[in-house]
Design a protein around this motif. Structure first.
Motif, PDB file in Angstrom:
ATOM      1  N   SER A 196     -27.467 -31.737  12.670  1.00  0.00           N
ATOM      2  CA  SER A 196     -27.576 -30.356  13.145  1.00  0.00           C
ATOM      3  C   SER A 196     -27.147 -30.319  14.602  1.00  0.00           C
ATOM      4  O   SER A 196     -27.141 -31.347  15.287  1.00  0.00           O
ATOM      5  CB  SER A 196     -29.017 -29.851  13.017  1.00  0.00           C
ATOM      6  OG  SER A 196     -29.859 -30.627  13.826  1.00  0.00           O
ATOM      7  N   MET A 224     -28.624 -29.152  17.095  1.00  0.00           N
ATOM      8  CA  MET A 224     -29.650 -29.336  18.123  1.00  0.00           C
ATOM      9  C   MET A 224     -30.003 -30.800  18.361  1.00  0.00           C
ATOM     10  O   MET A 224     -30.628 -31.127  19.364  1.00  0.00           O
ATOM     11  CB  MET A 224     -30.911 -28.536  17.792  1.00  0.00           C
ATOM     12  CG  MET A 224     -31.596 -28.858  16.484  1.00  0.00           C
ATOM     13  SD  MET A 224     -32.593 -30.353  16.482  1.00  0.00           S
ATOM     14  CE  MET A 224     -34.083 -29.696  17.187  1.00  0.00           C
ATOM     15  N   ARG A 254     -24.623 -34.136   6.517  1.00  0.00           N
ATOM     16  CA  ARG A 254     -25.938 -34.185   5.868  1.00  0.00           C
ATOM     17  C   ARG A 254     -25.847 -34.973   4.566  1.00  0.00           C
ATOM     18  O   ARG A 254     -25.192 -34.560   3.615  1.00  0.00           O
ATOM     19  CB  ARG A 254     -26.453 -32.775   5.590  1.00  0.00           C
ATOM     20  CG  ARG A 254     -26.831 -32.067   6.877  1.00  0.00           C
ATOM     21  CD  ARG A 254     -27.637 -30.814   6.671  1.00  0.00           C
ATOM     22  NE  ARG A 254     -27.969 -30.269   7.986  1.00  0.00           N
ATOM     23  CZ  ARG A 254     -28.450 -29.057   8.202  1.00  0.00           C
ATOM     24  NH1 ARG A 254     -28.686 -28.251   7.175  1.00  0.00           N
ATOM     25  NH2 ARG A 254     -28.726 -28.645   9.412  1.00  0.00           N
ATOM     26  N   MET A 305     -21.240 -26.787  13.033  1.00  0.00           N
ATOM     27  CA  MET A 305     -22.276 -25.824  13.344  1.00  0.00           C
ATOM     28  C   MET A 305     -22.023 -25.230  14.724  1.00  0.00           C
ATOM     29  O   MET A 305     -21.977 -25.946  15.722  1.00  0.00           O
ATOM     30  CB  MET A 305     -23.644 -26.495  13.295  1.00  0.00           C
ATOM     31  CG  MET A 305     -24.764 -25.488  13.337  1.00  0.00           C
ATOM     32  SD  MET A 305     -26.365 -26.278  13.208  1.00  0.00           S
ATOM     33  CE  MET A 305     -26.669 -26.180  11.477  1.00  0.00           C
ATOM     34  N   TRP A 352     -38.383 -24.110  11.707  1.00  0.00           N
ATOM     35  CA  TRP A 352     -37.384 -25.169  11.810  1.00  0.00           C
ATOM     36  C   TRP A 352     -37.823 -26.292  12.729  1.00  0.00           C
ATOM     37  O   TRP A 352     -38.294 -26.063  13.841  1.00  0.00           O
ATOM     38  CB  TRP A 352     -36.036 -24.622  12.303  1.00  0.00           C
ATOM     39  CG  TRP A 352     -34.910 -25.460  11.792  1.00  0.00           C
ATOM     40  CD1 TRP A 352     -34.199 -25.271  10.642  1.00  0.00           C
ATOM     41  CD2 TRP A 352     -34.383 -26.652  12.377  1.00  0.00           C
ATOM     42  NE1 TRP A 352     -33.262 -26.255  10.477  1.00  0.00           N
ATOM     43  CE2 TRP A 352     -33.349 -27.117  11.524  1.00  0.00           C
ATOM     44  CE3 TRP A 352     -34.681 -27.373  13.525  1.00  0.00           C
ATOM     45  CZ2 TRP A 352     -32.616 -28.265  11.788  1.00  0.00           C
ATOM     46  CZ3 TRP A 352     -33.943 -28.527  13.784  1.00  0.00           C
ATOM     47  CH2 TRP A 352     -32.931 -28.953  12.925  1.00  0.00           C
ATOM     48  N   ASN A 392     -28.764 -18.959  12.066  1.00  0.00           N
ATOM     49  CA  ASN A 392     -30.179 -19.290  12.201  1.00  0.00           C
ATOM     50  C   ASN A 392     -30.562 -19.402  13.676  1.00  0.00           C
ATOM     51  O   ASN A 392     -30.093 -20.300  14.368  1.00  0.00           O
ATOM     52  CB  ASN A 392     -30.449 -20.622  11.473  1.00  0.00           C
ATOM     53  CG  ASN A 392     -31.908 -21.007  11.518  1.00  0.00           C
ATOM     54  OD1 ASN A 392     -32.767 -20.200  11.877  1.00  0.00           O
ATOM     55  ND2 ASN A 392     -32.205 -22.251  11.159  1.00  0.00           N
ATOM     56  N   VAL A 438     -33.385 -20.338  16.064  1.00  0.00           N
ATOM     57  CA  VAL A 438     -34.702 -20.978  16.121  1.00  0.00           C
ATOM     58  C   VAL A 438     -35.301 -20.717  17.500  1.00  0.00           C
ATOM     59  O   VAL A 438     -34.626 -20.919  18.517  1.00  0.00           O
ATOM     60  CB  VAL A 438     -34.604 -22.500  15.887  1.00  0.00           C
ATOM     61  CG1 VAL A 438     -35.997 -23.121  15.843  1.00  0.00           C
ATOM     62  CG2 VAL A 438     -33.842 -22.807  14.611  1.00  0.00           C
ATOM     63  N   ASP A 457     -32.573 -22.182  19.970  1.00  0.00           N
ATOM     64  CA  ASP A 457     -31.655 -23.131  19.336  1.00  0.00           C
ATOM     65  C   ASP A 457     -30.969 -22.372  18.216  1.00  0.00           C
ATOM     66  O   ASP A 457     -31.571 -22.125  17.179  1.00  0.00           O
ATOM     67  CB  ASP A 457     -32.452 -24.328  18.801  1.00  0.00           C
ATOM     68  CG  ASP A 457     -31.765 -25.025  17.632  1.00  0.00           C
ATOM     69  OD1 ASP A 457     -30.530 -24.942  17.520  1.00  0.00           O
ATOM     70  OD2 ASP A 457     -32.483 -25.659  16.829  1.00  0.00           O
ATOM     71  N   PHE A 458     -29.737 -21.951  18.472  1.00  0.00           N
ATOM     72  CA  PHE A 458     -29.034 -21.214  17.426  1.00  0.00           C
ATOM     73  C   PHE A 458     -28.037 -22.115  16.710  1.00  0.00           C
ATOM     74  O   PHE A 458     -27.331 -22.894  17.349  1.00  0.00           O
ATOM     75  CB  PHE A 458     -28.273 -20.013  17.996  1.00  0.00           C
ATOM     76  CG  PHE A 458     -27.366 -19.407  16.954  1.00  0.00           C
ATOM     77  CD1 PHE A 458     -27.889 -18.584  15.974  1.00  0.00           C
ATOM     78  CD2 PHE A 458     -26.008 -19.714  16.908  1.00  0.00           C
ATOM     79  CE1 PHE A 458     -27.074 -18.068  14.972  1.00  0.00           C
ATOM     80  CE2 PHE A 458     -25.184 -19.197  15.914  1.00  0.00           C
ATOM     81  CZ  PHE A 458     -25.720 -18.376  14.944  1.00  0.00           C
ATOM     82  N   GLY A 459     -27.986 -22.007  15.378  1.00  0.00           N
ATOM     83  CA  GLY A 459     -26.994 -22.731  14.607  1.00  0.00           C
ATOM     84  C   GLY A 459     -26.412 -21.844  13.524  1.00  0.00           C
ATOM     85  O   GLY A 459     -27.153 -21.179  12.800  1.00  0.00           O
TER      86      GLY A 459
END
Ligand code: SER
Length: 635
Positions: A40, A42, A68, A86, A162, A214, A216, A236-238
């Protein structure tokens, strides 16, 4: 709009809002022993989310490549991939919900032109068991942006919380996490599939809804009895780049976005099949495109196909792709050509692929050549096993299970990864004795390791008192090096005799006199504190979760010994007054107390190769009565 343009638009949008654009980190995390891959955006930001100051400031944005592993077997439908990019933006204690959600909405609807009628949003419902409140603030912001109440849904910790570890109860102590707010795109042309439940909704898996963003709100840290606020509230945007592109195109098939064009064209040429001609062909195309794209990036970042760790995943990806190429009737080497198309597709954004092309092609050729030689024979042998093991009505004599021995044979003689045998078996309605396989593999490894163990004894020349003291001094040195130079320091070898200890480790530059003096000082202070030394058994996973150091995963069994210098229940910390100085996976033996060691003096520091240093040190024995006590086990 192309995918490359979308990526650029995103970065420009956040740059215009005061964000510094940072480059993507490697797929192989550099200083994070808790995980094999960057999964990810982050992950490389963890220290900063926890409170460290980022050298580039409080507003950052990037496009991070991610891999992943848990999705390998899912690949084949129109939306799952193992590799993806991402898009990320971070507020490190700067802006929060009120800025993040409106910006995101503006980006999606104005910059990308996604119709707002296709968007749904979700917010955190709260988790009373963990004392975590409902996120009404985000819902309010969405409402103000024009979302009707029906389009703002609340979900619990499973969907709208998350952390790297997942839900609150799965998080280890110290892990940062927070509620999140997600945006979904609705493909209205996709009919709900009742297989996934009566009613469709944003988190339904039928494919009508796709999560594209997303945000967070990282504001908590797990502690022993619940959650504590982080020193600063972070965002924390993804958002999945490929998914956003699919939404822009309003095409639920991610493999139709332009990034895959050159890959698809290559495959159509070598297979003489057309993407879209049948479900079977589509599945094979998707597996090959995803897996070889991921393998190309992995090899460029240093994970060559192998039997160990990260390389094993590259191998699995390649072998699964090759098997699906067989389904498509591809008879000649083809991986290399797909890899060249990947390099082409990413020439602008990831020039390092083009730089490594020679290396990538060579690694792929080698792996493909090796596996192709055995694939066809292995498949024949597998068919024989199926024949042999299929339940035969009316008497189900053999139970429909491929035995551990058969699965291990396929692995040893034909190079079939266990997961491939399992997938082939599933297609035939059979199971595989996976546990038995792992057992067989372990036995096999144990036998080959015995030979190695005889040579090494963990780097100890003998088991004399002085050597054992040197061994404990080596752990002190390792911990001190990481404290003074940084966590990138990893042991790469050691050798200890009664006369001296030798320690090899990774570090990019020469060590200054001041640093050496500081290292010596830390070691000798730890000796003076007379820490107790003890060991415990735990699984490798547990050890890594506790931040124990250990850099030879290929040598470890599932259960390892962890040596603690200090209090085994407290994680080692950089504070010289901390109750624990070091925790390290090790076979032992060690002395029972550090005070017995006397003085450690660094005798020499030198370069061993690029990024590799060697330290030689002598241990001046303290006053001890032979024989020294050996560090005990602690339950
Ligand atoms: N960490 C979140 C995710 O991976 C947002 O970046 O989805």
């Amino acid at each position: 709009m192309t995918t490359a343009e979308l990526r650029q638009k995103y970065l420009d949008f956040f740059a215009a809002r005061g964000h510094i654009i940072v480059p993507s980190s490697s797929l192989l995390p550099e200083n994070d022993p808790t995980t094999l891959f960057t999964g990810s955006g982050m992950q490389p930001m963890i220290p900063y989310l926890l409170g460290e100051t980022h050298p580039k400031g409080k507003r950052l944005a990037d496009s991070q490549k991610c891999f992943r592993t848990q999705d390998i077997e899912e690949v084949g439908d129109n939306r799952h991939t193992t590799f993806f990019e991402m898009l990320g933006n971070w507020s490190l204690g700067d802006y929060f919900k009120r800025e993040q959600l409106p910006w995101l909405f503006e980006f999606l609807t104005k910059e990308l032109g996604i119709p707002r009628e296709r968007l749904w949003v979700t917010c955190f419902e709260g988790d009373p068991a963990h004392n975590l409140p409902k996120d009404t603030e985000s819902a309010k912001i969405w409402e103000n942006l024009g979302f009707s109440k029906e389009r703002i849904l609340f979900y619990g910790s499973k969907n709208n919380w998350w952390s790297r570890a997942g839900e609150p109860e799965k998080m280890p102590s110290g892990e940062p996490g927070g509620p999140d707010s997600e945006v979904f795109y609705e493909f209205t042309q996709v009919q709900h599939d009742p297989k996934f439940g009566d009613k469709c909704h944003p988190n339904c898996d039928c494919g009508r809804f796709l999560e594209i963003a997303n945000s967070v709100f990282m504001e908590y840290r797990k502690v022993a009895d619940g959650f504590a606020p982080l020193p600063r509230k972070n965002v924390d945007f993804g958002g999945g780049l490929e998914r956003m592109m699919a939404a822009v195109l309003d095409n639920p098939d991610i493999f139709r976005i332009d990034i895959f064009d050159p890959l698809r064209a290559t495959l159509e040429r070598v297979s003489r099949k057309k993407y879209g001609q049948s479900e079977e062909v589509n599945k094979a195309f998707r597996v090959i495109m995803d897996h070889l794209r991921a393998a190309t990036f992995l090899i460029a970042d240093g994970a060559h196909p192998s039997n160990k760790e990260q390389g094993y995943f590259t191998r699995r990806l390649m072998r699964r792709a090759i098997r699906y190429a067989h389904v498509l009737g591809i008879k000649d080497q083809f991986c290399e050509e797909v890899a060249r198309s990947v390099v082409e597709a990413y020439r602008g954004a990831y020039p390092n692929l083009a730089e490594s092309q020679g290396l990538i092609v060579e690694a792929m050729k080698k792996e493909e050549d090796k596996f192709r030689k055995t694939l066809i024979r292995g498949l024949k042998v597998f068919e024989g096993m199926v024949e042999h093991n299929s339940p035969r009505p009316p008497l189900n004599l053999r139970g429909g299970v491929i035995s551990a021995k058969d699965a291990f044979d396929l692995y040893q003689s034909y190079g079939f990864p266990l997961e491939m045998t399992q997938e082939l078996a599933r297609e035939k309605g059979l199971a595989v004795d996976g546990e038995g396989f792992l057992e067989a593999q372990k036995q096999h490894q144990a036998i080959s390791r015995q030979g190695v163990a005889r040579k090494f004894h963990g780097g100890l020349a003998d088991q004399s008192d002085k050597t054992i003291m040197g061994h404990t001094a080596t752990h002190l040195l390792h911990a001190a090096l990481r404290r003074v130079l940084g966590d990138h320091v990893k042991q790469s070898g050691s050798n200890i005799t009664p006369e001296r200890l030798r320690f090899d480790f990774t570090h990019p530059t020469a060590i200054t006199k001041t640093e050496l003096a500081e290292i010596e000082k830390l070691i000798n202070a730890a000796i003076a504190r007379d820490y107790p030394v003890s060991w415990q058994e735990m699984t490798v996973d547990e050890a890594y979760k506790k931040n124990v150091i250990g850099f030879f995963p290929e040598r470890y069994d599932e259960v390892v010994k962890v040596y603690s210098i200090g209090d085994p229940d407290q994680a080692a910390s950089a504070d010289p007054q901390a109750p624990t100085f070091s925790q390290e996976i090790c076979g032992g033996p060690h002395v029972a107390r550090t005070g017995i060691i006397g003085q450690v003096r660094v005798a020499k520091e030198e370069a061993l190769g690029v990024g590799l240093r060697r330290i030689k040190a002598v241990v001046e024995p303290g006053s001890f009565n032979s024989p020294v006590d050996i560090a005990p086990r602690r339950e």
